[in-house]
Design a protein around this motif. Structure first.
Motif, PDB file in Angstrom:
ATOM      1  N   UNK A  31      33.474  17.688  46.763  1.00 42.25           N
ATOM      2  CA  UNK A  31      33.185  18.076  45.385  1.00 42.25           C
ATOM      3  C   UNK A  31      32.480  19.429  45.367  1.00 42.25           C
ATOM      4  N   UNK A  32      32.642  20.141  44.277  1.00 41.95           N
ATOM      5  CA  UNK A  32      32.056  21.484  44.188  1.00 41.95           C
ATOM      6  C   UNK A  32      31.628  21.767  42.755  1.00 41.95           C
ATOM      7  N   UNK A  33      30.512  22.468  42.625  1.00 41.34           N
ATOM      8  CA  UNK A  33      30.107  22.898  41.287  1.00 41.34           C
ATOM      9  C   UNK A  33      31.105  23.920  40.767  1.00 41.34           C
ATOM     10  N   UNK A  34      31.192  24.020  39.460  1.00 40.83           N
ATOM     11  CA  UNK A  34      32.186  24.923  38.874  1.00 40.83           C
ATOM     12  C   UNK A  34      31.594  26.326  38.735  1.00 40.83           C
ATOM     13  N   UNK A  80      25.151  22.289  37.232  1.00 43.71           N
ATOM     14  CA  UNK A  80      26.556  22.019  37.526  1.00 43.71           C
ATOM     15  C   UNK A  80      27.395  23.300  37.557  1.00 43.71           C
ATOM     16  N   UNK A 125      41.334  27.893  39.992  1.00 45.33           N
ATOM     17  CA  UNK A 125      41.887  27.281  38.785  1.00 45.33           C
ATOM     18  C   UNK A 125      40.811  26.508  38.018  1.00 45.33           C
ATOM     19  N   UNK A 126      39.916  25.874  38.740  1.00 48.19           N
ATOM     20  CA  UNK A 126      38.940  24.991  38.096  1.00 48.19           C
ATOM     21  C   UNK A 126      37.581  25.654  37.970  1.00 48.19           C
ATOM     22  N   UNK A 127      37.568  26.816  37.397  1.00 44.45           N
ATOM     23  CA  UNK A 127      36.300  27.499  37.128  1.00 44.45           C
ATOM     24  C   UNK A 127      35.972  27.364  35.649  1.00 44.45           C
ATOM     25  N   UNK A 128      34.755  27.717  35.296  1.00 48.62           N
ATOM     26  CA  UNK A 128      34.424  27.886  33.883  1.00 48.62           C
ATOM     27  C   UNK A 128      34.900  29.278  33.469  1.00 48.62           C
ATOM     28  N   UNK A 129      34.935  29.507  32.163  1.00 48.84           N
ATOM     29  CA  UNK A 129      35.430  30.815  31.706  1.00 48.84           C
ATOM     30  C   UNK A 129      34.602  31.946  32.321  1.00 48.84           C
ATOM     31  N   UNK A 153      42.958  34.399  33.160  1.00 47.39           N
ATOM     32  CA  UNK A 153      41.522  34.274  32.942  1.00 47.39           C
ATOM     33  C   UNK A 153      40.986  35.390  32.049  1.00 47.39           C
ATOM     34  N   UNK A 174      40.983  34.424  28.478  1.00 47.68           N
ATOM     35  CA  UNK A 174      40.029  33.384  28.105  1.00 47.68           C
ATOM     36  C   UNK A 174      38.579  33.809  28.300  1.00 47.68           C
ATOM     37  N   UNK A 195      30.585  27.893  29.227  1.00 48.12           N
ATOM     38  CA  UNK A 195      30.799  26.486  29.561  1.00 48.12           C
ATOM     39  C   UNK A 195      30.901  25.609  28.323  1.00 48.12           C
ATOM     40  N   UNK A 196      31.075  26.233  27.141  1.00 46.63           N
ATOM     41  CA  UNK A 196      31.252  25.445  25.926  1.00 46.63           C
ATOM     42  C   UNK A 196      32.699  24.967  25.832  1.00 46.63           C
ATOM     43  N   UNK A 197      32.917  23.662  25.635  1.00 46.05           N
ATOM     44  CA  UNK A 197      34.285  23.214  25.439  1.00 46.05           C
ATOM     45  C   UNK A 197      34.833  23.682  24.095  1.00 46.05           C
ATOM     46  N   UNK A 234      24.972  15.798  33.596  1.00 43.29           N
ATOM     47  CA  UNK A 234      23.628  16.364  33.703  1.00 43.29           C
ATOM     48  C   UNK A 234      23.328  17.223  32.483  1.00 43.29           C
ATOM     49  N   UNK A 274      42.926  26.414  31.731  1.00 46.42           N
ATOM     50  CA  UNK A 274      41.839  27.105  32.436  1.00 46.42           C
ATOM     51  C   UNK A 274      40.557  26.954  31.627  1.00 46.42           C
ATOM     52  N   UNK A 275      39.451  26.945  32.335  1.00 49.60           N
ATOM     53  CA  UNK A 275      38.180  26.818  31.634  1.00 49.60           C
ATOM     54  C   UNK A 275      38.059  25.444  31.000  1.00 49.60           C
ATOM     55  N   UNK A 276      37.353  25.376  29.881  1.00 47.96           N
ATOM     56  CA  UNK A 276      37.116  24.090  29.235  1.00 47.96           C
ATOM     57  C   UNK A 276      37.885  23.947  27.935  1.00 47.96           C
ATOM     58  N   UNK A 304      35.231  18.022  39.011  1.00 40.68           N
ATOM     59  CA  UNK A 304      34.190  18.070  40.040  1.00 40.68           C
ATOM     60  C   UNK A 304      34.776  18.478  41.389  1.00 40.68           C
ATOM     61  N   UNK A 305      36.088  18.564  41.451  1.00 40.14           N
ATOM     62  CA  UNK A 305      36.736  18.991  42.697  1.00 40.14           C
ATOM     63  C   UNK A 305      37.159  20.453  42.573  1.00 40.14           C
ATOM     64  N   UNK A 356      27.485  15.253  38.592  1.00 39.35           N
ATOM     65  CA  UNK A 356      26.504  16.241  39.052  1.00 39.35           C
ATOM     66  C   UNK A 356      27.197  17.578  39.325  1.00 39.35           C
ATOM     67  N   UNK A 357      28.419  17.504  39.802  1.00 34.86           N
ATOM     68  CA  UNK A 357      29.143  18.744  40.124  1.00 34.86           C
ATOM     69  C   UNK A 357      29.872  19.329  38.919  1.00 34.86           C
ATOM     70  N   UNK A 358      30.500  18.477  38.133  1.00 35.01           N
ATOM     71  CA  UNK A 358      31.250  19.009  36.980  1.00 35.01           C
ATOM     72  C   UNK A 358      30.309  19.301  35.819  1.00 35.01           C
ATOM     73  N   UNK A 359      29.160  18.616  35.800  1.00 32.46           N
ATOM     74  CA  UNK A 359      28.219  18.780  34.690  1.00 32.46           C
ATOM     75  C   UNK A 359      28.627  18.003  33.462  1.00 32.46           C
TER      76      UNK A 359
END
Lengths: 224, 320
Positions: free
Chosen positions: A1-4, A46, A104-108, A135, A138, A191-193, B19, B181-183, B224-225, B263-266
């Motif tokens: 697992x990894x933080x974004x 996170x 691919x799985x980053x925040x904006x 990206x 976005x 990180x706002x959805x 979190x 991409x993103x949220x 989280x991955x 914890x990882x994805x928040x």
């Protein structure tokens, strides 16, 4: 697992028009903003805040090419050079906004442009290159106009959203506040959805979830 | 082919709060035995959680509740639809009418809640438009119906449906060709949201080809991955562990896994899964009682930190 990761990229104008006070203010403001960025990052465990900087003058170059975790980020002052090759800087950034190298799985990502305007190359081509990346379209964008004579039209086009305005930094205090704000609020906004529409384009249904600070042009308690 | 009164699936589900979140904005439910008389219904929903969607934890609950009601109705209709011609009509209903009904009922639930729980405002202030009200409840949803001869699932927005087929292959039948991409995500609160509902339709013509495992999860898990491969590995590991030791052991560790993901994805992180019993394997103790109760032991559990159903909500409950 990894933080974004949140990739934060400063685009800093280091042309001759920034000579003197302007570049000194910019260096001071960025250095001062770093602890605030760390605080925001710690409040969002996170998210992994990664910083890069591009400077542009006669050429554009990475001041920090590799993304630096905010805890390891240190600021070395930048100097002014010659022209204002914003387009070249945008092309540099556009190459990083592809996926890969952007995960691919980053925040904006956040793109923060600090300039007094007046680009001397084909900056619209650079902007097109950014807009053409998945990206780049976005990204949360922030533009800080340095000086009352700044070319706000360029910065407005960079923002690409008529509802957003460049932040005015007509004084050292305003610049410090704008950079502080860009460093923190923009990271939170990343990180706002956002809910999309039914067309599948995930178009924004709500206004950008951030707004610039309102500051008086009052230098009484200046640090200068 | 139909075996009535026998529990065919073991279910497990849990949800953990992200979190720095004030409350969990996910919701889930598992109900039914997976038989012809009692289809197994699974649903997870993820309220958007930002300030613009201030009531999204309720939107998520409305989404799951309305899905369960419609899915039960669908199951009753499906009970008489095993012939090829009838199956075709049922598929058309599932593809076109079900999403319309789901979105309509969800919107009615949201607007009804708004009418009963208006924020205290000055008289002169403007009444929000219908779409503005609905946006407050924005949520995603994944729901599935499992019967002996049919597996059908729907999804709007992000999150994941993973299926481990009878031969052990893993598929994600509702995953978009290109990940958002993103949220950013599609939502039940979007205009013409029913158009954005994706459907997976999988008649089961031979019992031995029934999927082994079906996993529904909100995006707090997959995000989280670092990559989609990580998520696939997680589901493969889950399938292996469930096959090896059944649901009891996994049910015990699941909250820890989800907490680690959150914890990882928040983000709030929710998983609901159904494991098909091996043909000759004895049912675990308590399964029959759970089936009689109409769901697994957690079907009525409240997702951690989420609001009670009748708790009045006001505009001040804003997540940022």
């Amino acid at each position: 697992m990894a933080n974004r990761p949140v990739h934060f990229i400063w685009l800093l104008d280091c042309s001759y028009s920034m000579q003197g006070d302007k570049i000194a203010r910019l260096n001071y403001a960025i250095r001062e903003a770093v602890p605030e960025m760390r605080a925001v990052a710690h409040d969002n465990p996170a998210a992994q805040l990664l910083l890069r900087t591009v400077t542009f003058s006669t050429t554009a170059q990475w001041h920090h090419r590799t993304p630096v975790p905010v805890d390891d980020f240190t600021w070395q002052d930048v100097q002014v050079d010659g022209m204002t090759n914003l387009g070249e800087a945008l092309h540099l950034v556009a190459r990083e906004l592809q996926s890969p190298p952007m995960p691919q799985r980053a925040l904006k990502p956040v793109l923060a442009l600090v300039s007094d305007g007046g680009p001397t190359d084909d900056w619209r081509e650079g902007l097109k290159a950014v807009d053409a990346t998945p990206w780049g379209r976005k990204a949360v964008r922030v533009a800080i106009a340095i000086g009352s004579d700044a070319d706000r039209g360029v910065l407005q086009e960079f923002l690409g959203n008529p509802e957003l305005q460049p932040l005015d930094a007509n004084s050292p205090k305003q610049l410090a506040a704008a950079i502080r704000w860009a460093s923190t609020a923009a990271v939170k906004a990343a990180s706002q959805p956002v809910a999309g529409d039914a067309s599948g384009t995930a178009a924004t249904m709500v206004k950008q979830p951030y707004a610039p600070p309102v500051l008086d042009d009052d230098d009484d308690d200046d640090v200068w | 082919m139909v075996t009535l009164g026998v529990r065919r699936w073991e279910t497990l589900a849990d949800s953990v709060q992200g979190v720095n979140k004030r409350r969990n904005q996910d919701w889930y439910e598992c109900r039914g035995a997976g038989t012809g008389e009692s289809p197994l219904l699974l649903a997870v929903a993820d309220g958007h959680g930002s300030a613009a969607h201030a009531r999204s934890e309720l939107g998520a609950r409305f989404a799951v509740d309305r899905f369960m009601g419609l899915a039960e109705h669908f199951g009753r209709a499906a009970a008489d639809c095993q012939g090829p011609g009838r199956l075709s009509r049922l598929m058309t209903y599932a593809r076109d009418d079900f999403p319309r009904a789901l979105v309509h009922e969800w919107r009615q639930a949201a607007l009804g809640h708004w009418d009963r729980n208006r924020p205290v405002v000055e008289e002169a202030s403007r009444e929000p438009g219908t779409e503005e009200k609905v946006v407050l409840y924005g949520t995603t949803l994944i729901g599935a119906v499992l019967m002996p001869w049919l597996f059908v699932a729907w999804q709007i927005g992000d999150g994941d449906l993973a299926v481990v087929e009878h031969d052990g292959t893993l598929s994600r039948p509702l995953a978009p060709a290109e990940e958002d991409l993103g949220d950013e995500t599609e939502s039940l609160c979007g205009r013409d949201a029913w158009r954005s509902v994706r459907m997976h339709w999988a008649p089961v013509f031979e019992e031995a080809r029934t999927p082994r495992l079906v996993v529904l999860s909100t995006d707090g898990l997959s995000k989280s991955f670092a990559s989609a491969d990580g998520y696939r590995s997680f589901v493969e590991g889950l399938a292996g562990r469930l096959a090896g030791e059944g649901g009891a052991g996994v049910r015990e560790v699941l909250p820890r896994w989800l907490a680690e993901a959150a914890r990882h994805s928040g983000d709030d992180t929710t998983l609901a899964a159904a494991l098909r019993f091996a043909r000759d394997a004895p049912e675990p103790a308590g399964a029959e009682a759970e089936a009689e109760a109409g769901g697994n032991g957690e079907s009525t559990a409240v997702a951690a930190g989420a609001a009670e159903p009748d708790e009045p909500k006001t505009e001040t409950e804003t997540e940022t």
